[in-house]
Write a protein that holds these residues in place. Structure first.
Motif, mmCIF file in Angstrom:
data_model
loop_
_atom_site.group_PDB
_atom_site.id
_atom_site.type_symbol
_atom_site.label_atom_id
_atom_site.label_comp_id
_atom_site.label_asym_id
_atom_site.label_seq_id
_atom_site.Cartn_x
_atom_site.Cartn_y
_atom_site.Cartn_z
ATOM 1 N N PRO A 1 -14.820 -11.251 15.033
ATOM 2 C CA PRO A 1 -14.519 -10.351 13.918
ATOM 3 C C PRO A 1 -13.288 -9.483 14.174
ATOM 4 N N ALA A 2 -13.128 -9.031 15.406
ATOM 5 C CA ALA A 2 -11.989 -8.169 15.736
ATOM 6 C C ALA A 2 -10.666 -8.899 15.549
ATOM 7 N N VAL A 3 -10.554 -10.127 16.084
ATOM 8 C CA VAL A 3 -9.268 -10.824 16.047
ATOM 9 C C VAL A 3 -8.938 -11.339 14.652
ATOM 10 N N THR A 4 -9.938 -11.843 13.900
ATOM 11 C CA THR A 4 -9.640 -12.392 12.583
ATOM 12 C C THR A 4 -9.283 -11.297 11.572
ATOM 13 N N VAL A 5 -10.025 -10.197 11.585
ATOM 14 C CA VAL A 5 -9.733 -9.106 10.643
ATOM 15 C C VAL A 5 -8.397 -8.446 10.992
ATOM 16 N N THR A 6 -8.138 -8.224 12.282
ATOM 17 C CA THR A 6 -6.866 -7.616 12.687
ATOM 18 C C THR A 6 -5.683 -8.476 12.268
ATOM 19 N N THR A 7 -5.788 -9.805 12.472
ATOM 20 C CA THR A 7 -4.707 -10.716 12.086
ATOM 21 C C THR A 7 -4.456 -10.658 10.592
ATOM 22 N N ALA A 8 -5.527 -10.633 9.807
ATOM 23 C CA ALA A 8 -5.366 -10.575 8.351
ATOM 24 C C ALA A 8 -4.687 -9.280 7.920
ATOM 25 N N ILE A 9 -5.073 -8.152 8.512
ATOM 26 C CA ILE A 9 -4.471 -6.863 8.140
ATOM 27 C C ILE A 9 -3.008 -6.813 8.558
ATOM 28 N N GLU A 10 -2.700 -7.344 9.725
ATOM 29 C CA GLU A 10 -1.305 -7.353 10.175
ATOM 30 C C GLU A 10 -0.411 -8.192 9.268
ATOM 31 N N GLY A 11 -1.013 -9.112 8.516
ATOM 32 C CA GLY A 11 -0.237 -9.898 7.567
ATOM 33 C C GLY A 11 0.401 -9.054 6.473
ATOM 34 N N LEU A 12 -0.112 -7.826 6.264
ATOM 35 C CA LEU A 12 0.478 -6.923 5.263
ATOM 36 C C LEU A 12 1.944 -6.631 5.558
ATOM 37 N N ARG A 13 2.330 -6.726 6.834
ATOM 38 C CA ARG A 13 3.719 -6.402 7.202
ATOM 39 C C ARG A 13 4.725 -7.407 6.645
ATOM 40 N N THR A 14 4.236 -8.553 6.160
ATOM 41 C CA THR A 14 5.161 -9.563 5.636
ATOM 42 C C THR A 14 5.592 -9.257 4.201
ATOM 43 N N ILE A 15 5.014 -8.203 3.592
ATOM 44 C CA ILE A 15 5.455 -7.783 2.257
ATOM 45 C C ILE A 15 5.907 -6.325 2.338
ATOM 46 N N GLU A 16 6.791 -5.937 1.436
ATOM 47 C CA GLU A 16 7.480 -4.646 1.536
ATOM 48 C C GLU A 16 6.512 -3.468 1.483
ATOM 49 N N TRP A 17 5.621 -3.447 0.477
ATOM 50 C CA TRP A 17 4.714 -2.298 0.365
ATOM 51 C C TRP A 17 3.693 -2.292 1.502
ATOM 52 N N GLY A 18 3.344 -3.473 1.991
ATOM 53 C CA GLY A 18 2.410 -3.547 3.116
ATOM 54 C C GLY A 18 3.036 -3.011 4.387
ATOM 55 N N HIS A 19 4.315 -3.301 4.595
ATOM 56 C CA HIS A 19 5.020 -2.778 5.769
ATOM 57 C C HIS A 19 5.122 -1.258 5.689
ATOM 58 N N ALA A 20 5.353 -0.767 4.460
ATOM 59 C CA ALA A 20 5.418 0.689 4.281
ATOM 60 C C ALA A 20 4.066 1.337 4.564
ATOM 61 N N LEU A 21 2.978 0.637 4.214
ATOM 62 C CA LEU A 21 1.637 1.161 4.456
ATOM 63 C C LEU A 21 1.302 1.200 5.948
ATOM 64 N N LEU A 22 1.594 0.122 6.647
ATOM 65 C CA LEU A 22 1.227 0.029 8.065
ATOM 66 C C LEU A 22 2.232 0.703 8.980
ATOM 67 N N GLY A 23 3.522 0.670 8.564
ATOM 68 C CA GLY A 23 4.567 1.209 9.438
ATOM 69 C C GLY A 23 4.828 0.281 10.617
ATOM 70 N N ASP A 24 5.678 0.716 11.529
ATOM 71 C CA ASP A 24 6.003 -0.105 12.694
ATOM 72 C C ASP A 24 4.969 0.043 13.805
ATOM 73 N N GLY A 25 4.231 1.140 13.788
ATOM 74 C CA GLY A 25 3.175 1.338 14.784
ATOM 75 C C GLY A 25 1.913 0.581 14.405
ATOM 76 N N GLN A 26 0.881 0.705 15.231
ATOM 77 C CA GLN A 26 -0.338 -0.050 15.016
ATOM 78 C C GLN A 26 -1.507 0.831 14.560
ATOM 79 N N THR A 27 -1.278 2.141 14.468
ATOM 80 C CA THR A 27 -2.384 3.059 14.172
ATOM 81 C C THR A 27 -3.053 2.762 12.841
#
Length: 502
Positions: free
Chosen positions: A139-165
């Motif tokens: 569960p940890a690796v699959t959910v984390t990978t899916a959330i990190e996919g947000l960085r591939t779109i502009e608003w998702g990158h703005a939401l997550l930022g460059d850090g991992q918090t």
């Protein structure tokens, strides 16, 4: 008296599969409805592997700047033939023949072979412990990978930022919601799993085909010689470690065998070709995209490139991220409920303490074990906080499941030799799959200090619990059986002749 004691002892040892078999548990027939259920229950783990397998191979080979035609064709060949040999041949063709009254899984397999040799309890316990440890990480690796996919779109990158918090916070919120809903049962949500996973696999196939159209020559990766050449080529900068990342493509194979009793082998036989075709098409599409973009300045500027998301047109990526998050939750749900079933079987085999089990719905076979749920919940959050990102989790991912697969190979070899009485077939099976899985284990072992130690530690704790409980109950039973009755004959005689007691 001795005979009665031994009969009771054998009943205590009867596995849940044995008990169901004695009750006439029948095979689940092939049907359209059960095919949908199979897609939703069985393939969640292996179905989400395209989200991170090629990303890991490329990142650990030096990044997209090192991508070449020989490298991509070789890596894809290794992925395709790993799925073919390990998942298709070992599990679908061979292991599913070793069913215990239509039930599968490592404990069901042990129930078949335990009379062959007493020591086979050890590989069963080791494999079961490693599989439970893997259930905490998935569960940890699959959910984390899916959330990190947000960085591939502009608003998702703005939401997550460059850090991992922010990514960690969102991942933990989803994981908490997932484990919190176990108490109420998931029968109503489960009805959606089949159609959603069907959509997921159609999406995988479509995305792969779309990218393959620009480079049909990617089909040369179907040649197994390409994989062998790449493995020993200087362009493989990871060396044997590359097999540890290739192995990510088949981590859900064990679940395929374990879930046989829930969906029926006929439905797995019918659905696996569709699933495998979708997975291979997606991997080939990722390879074609990587070859088309290996000199793209925008891609070269990125630290880690995930071809699974990047190969999609940008307007389609939000849909892909939402769908991949849903698929990750379904994969996690399958591992959690599978862990409940595994613990229940271990308990009935006297490998674990008896725990309080709830049946939260009328759905057949649905269990909820509060203590197991809470331990996995805490364990998943611990894994997310410890590793921080999916790349580090992937380093730990394969080690536990390679141990389970090696133990399954040991038990299957004993089944072929001891039950089917086919010594030559057992030797060929052990040599072929033992060699393949030992190579995977050795490659995953090189990542021991990158995170693999966590999985080995968890599996060791679980194995220790099983071993101590097994030994304790065995000693208690032996002491009861060996009670020196002769010392009490006089007292028993006096009691028998004492008329003051009814």
């Amino acid at each position: 008296m001795s005979k009665g004691v031994h009969v009771a002892h054998n009943k205590l040892e009867a596995s849940p599969q044995d008990q169901r078999g004695q009750g006439g548990h029948g095979a689940i027939p092939l049907s359209a409805g059960m095919l949908l259920v199979t897609l939703g229950v069985v393939y969640g783990d292996i179905g989400t592997s395209p989200m991170y397998t090629m990303k890991s191979i490329v990142a650990n080979n030096g990044g997209i700047g090192t991508v070449s035609e020989d490298m991509i064709l070789g890596a894809l060949s290794l992925v395709i033939w790993t799925m073919t040999l390990v998942t298709t041949v070992k599990y679908v063709v061979i292991a599913m023949k070793a069913d215990n009254h239509n039930e599968g899984g490592i404990f069901a397999l042990f129930s078949l072979v335990r009379k062959v040799a007493p020591w086979l309890i050890l590989p069963a316990m080791i494999g079961g412990a490693a599989l439970l440890a893997d259930g905490i990480l998935t569960p940890a690796v699959t959910v984390t990978t899916a959330i990190e996919g947000l960085r591939t779109i502009e608003w998702g990158h703005a939401l997550l930022g460059d850090g991992q918090t922010n990514a960690i916070i969102i991942t933990i919120i989803i994981i908490c919601g997932l484990f919190a809903m176990q108490r109420a049962g998931t029968s109503s949500i489960g009805k959606l799993f089949g159609p959603l996973m069907t959509l997921w696999f159609l999406f995988l196939a479509g995305a792969g085909l779309f990218n393959m159209l620009g480079n049909p020559s990617i089909l040369r990766a179907l040649n197994p010689i390409r994989g062998i050449m790449f493995l020993f080529s200087p362009i493989n900068h990871s060396g044997i470690m590359v097999l540890g990342f290739v192995f990510l493509s088949t981590t859900g194979a064990e679940a395929l065998y374990s879930d046989m009793g829930h969906v029926g082998k006929a439905n797995i036989y019918a659905s696996w070709p569709f699933v495998k075709a979708a997975l291979i098409l997606n991997y080939l599409g990722q390879g074609a995209w990587l070859l088309a973009n290996n000199s793209n300045p925008q891609m070269l500027a990125m630290d880690i490139v995930n071809p699974f998301y990047m190969m999609l047109p940008e307007p389609l990526r939000p849909f892909a991220i939402v769908l991949s998050a849903v698929a990750a939750i379904i994969a996690s749900q399958a591992l959690i409920t599978g862990s409940f079933s595994l613990v229940s079987e271990a308990t009935r085999l006297n490998l674990m303490p008896h725990l309080r089990i709830h049946y939260p719905s009328d759905t057949k076979g649905q269990l909820y074990i509060p203590l197991v749920n809470n331990i996995m919940w805490v364990g998943c959050i611990f894994i997310v906080l410890l590793f921080q990102n999916s790349e580090r989790m992937e380093s730990a991912y394969g080690l536990a499941i390679t141990v389970t697969m090696l133990m399954t190979t040991t038990l299957l070899t004993s089944y072929i030799a001891g039950i089917l009485k086919h010594k030559l077939g057992a030797c060929v099976f052990a040599l072929l799959f033992g060699a393949i899985e030992l190579c995977f284990f050795a490659s995953c072992l090189t990542m021991f200090f990158d995170g693999g130690y966590v999985m080995i530690f968890l599996a060791s704790l679980l194995f220790g619990l099983m071993y101590v409980w097994r030994r304790g109950t065995a000693i208690e039973r032996t002491q009861t059986i060996l009670l020196p009755v002769s010392k009490y004959i006089d007292q028993l005689g006096r009691l028998r002749n004492d008329e003051t007691y009814p």
